[in-house]
Design an enzyme around this catalytic site. Sequence first.
Site, PDB file in Angstrom:
ATOM      1  N   TYR A  56       0.955  -0.915  -0.023  1.00 25.19           N
ATOM      2  CA  TYR A  56       0.114  -0.152  -0.010  1.00 25.19           C
ATOM      3  C   TYR A  56       1.022   1.123   0.038  1.00 25.19           C
ATOM      4  O   TYR A  56       1.388   1.401   1.000  1.00 25.19           O
ATOM      5  CB  TYR A  56      -1.111  -0.011   1.174  1.00 25.19           C
ATOM      6  N   LEU A 206     -18.438  -1.022   2.228  1.00 22.26           N
ATOM      7  CA  LEU A 206     -19.059  -0.021   1.641  1.00 22.26           C
ATOM      8  C   LEU A 206     -18.944   0.203   0.131  1.00 22.26           C
ATOM      9  O   LEU A 206     -19.305   1.025  -0.435  1.00 22.26           O
ATOM     10  CB  LEU A 206     -18.798   1.283   2.332  1.00 22.26           C
ATOM     11  N   ARG A 208     -16.118   0.359  -1.386  1.00 22.94           N
ATOM     12  CA  ARG A 208     -15.542   1.587  -1.884  1.00 22.94           C
ATOM     13  C   ARG A 208     -16.058   2.945  -1.850  1.00 22.94           C
ATOM     14  O   ARG A 208     -15.832   3.589  -2.576  1.00 22.94           O
ATOM     15  CB  ARG A 208     -14.751   1.327  -3.311  1.00 22.94           C
ATOM     16  N   GLY A 209     -17.035   3.031  -1.047  1.00 25.21           N
ATOM     17  CA  GLY A 209     -18.007   4.105  -0.812  1.00 25.21           C
ATOM     18  C   GLY A 209     -19.230   4.245  -1.684  1.00 25.21           C
ATOM     19  O   GLY A 209     -20.103   4.866  -1.483  1.00 25.21           O
ATOM     20  N   SER A 212     -22.151   3.973   0.363  1.00 24.04           N
ATOM     21  CA  SER A 212     -22.012   4.666   1.718  1.00 24.04           C
ATOM     22  C   SER A 212     -22.834   5.694   1.925  1.00 24.04           C
ATOM     23  O   SER A 212     -23.235   6.253   3.108  1.00 24.04           O
ATOM     24  CB  SER A 212     -20.554   5.344   1.825  1.00 24.04           C
TER      25      SER A 212
END
Length: 331
Positions: A56, A206, A208-209, A212
């Site tokens: 990452y 979620l 990746r949003g 959300s």
Amino acid sequence: MQTYRLGNTGPEVSAIGLGCMGMSGMYGPADRAESIATIHAALDAGVNLLDTGDFYGMGHNEMLIGEALKTRKREELIISVKTGALRDPLGAWNGYDSRPAALKNFIAYSLQRLGTDYIDIYRPARLDPNVPIEETVGAIADMIKAGYVRHIGLSEVGAETIRRAAAVHPIADLQIEYSLISRGIEDEILPTCRALGISITAYGVLSRGLISGHWQKGQDGGKGDFRSVSPRFQAANIDQNLALVEELRKIAAEKQASVAQIAIAWVAAQGKDIVPLIGARRPDRLTEALGSSAVQLSAGDMAAIERAVPKDAAAGARYPEAQLKHMDSEH
């Protein structure tokens, strides 16, 4: 914060974990000070499980976590690290390397970046097609004997690979995507894990949003945002997927909760052997996500959610086709 044991032999972890990937790119720029403040706020709220990967931000995420943890007691934390993914200086992906010698090299760098002398859960990020899973797990087991690792985890592998891995050494958890619109594990992978006493740490709760309640059509996360290539965010699919979110919003309003809280609570309600990883990178988003623990879903609520977002209702795959080819969990 409730705590659960990961699998039959794993560590005691908070009922919600913090996934730190987004603090090092993947979803556009992140603010360093805000990221560290989010980690501190999570720990203060009782979250003890921090999830990262050595790839990452090419080590950036581990160094960020290491900096955030300087003022904390190491023994109170559970650090989970994924390894094996290869990247070039531009961030492109170059496959996976899970040879025993490679893993022992990778962990040496992770320990240095994190500023610790052991990692609680170490796992290959994907199955290396050139290395039998038995060799990979055996190498991590050697690192447990040497004191560098406490537990072994897996990530995005299928039922047969899980069984083969567990025959070599106890597996604490399988990290895999699981959400209202990514439910592929329910058919074979989840039952296999339960039969073997392996927990699920669920990322992408979620999506990746997307679910959300905050994502809007046309929203641009900037350069390097994974969502620019994610099939579910593309023009052909986004309207159908956001329509599901609006149905979920109606239920959230009735429960006096946010859409994100309903989505996280649904994952948590699937069993005490499933720990949602939330990818908050701002304190306010963290507060919202942690609020999901106060949302109690009745059988009627679960049925309503199922009607609003039926299994396989999402348009588009969870990863681009080129990446799905490397995922043992999809085969």
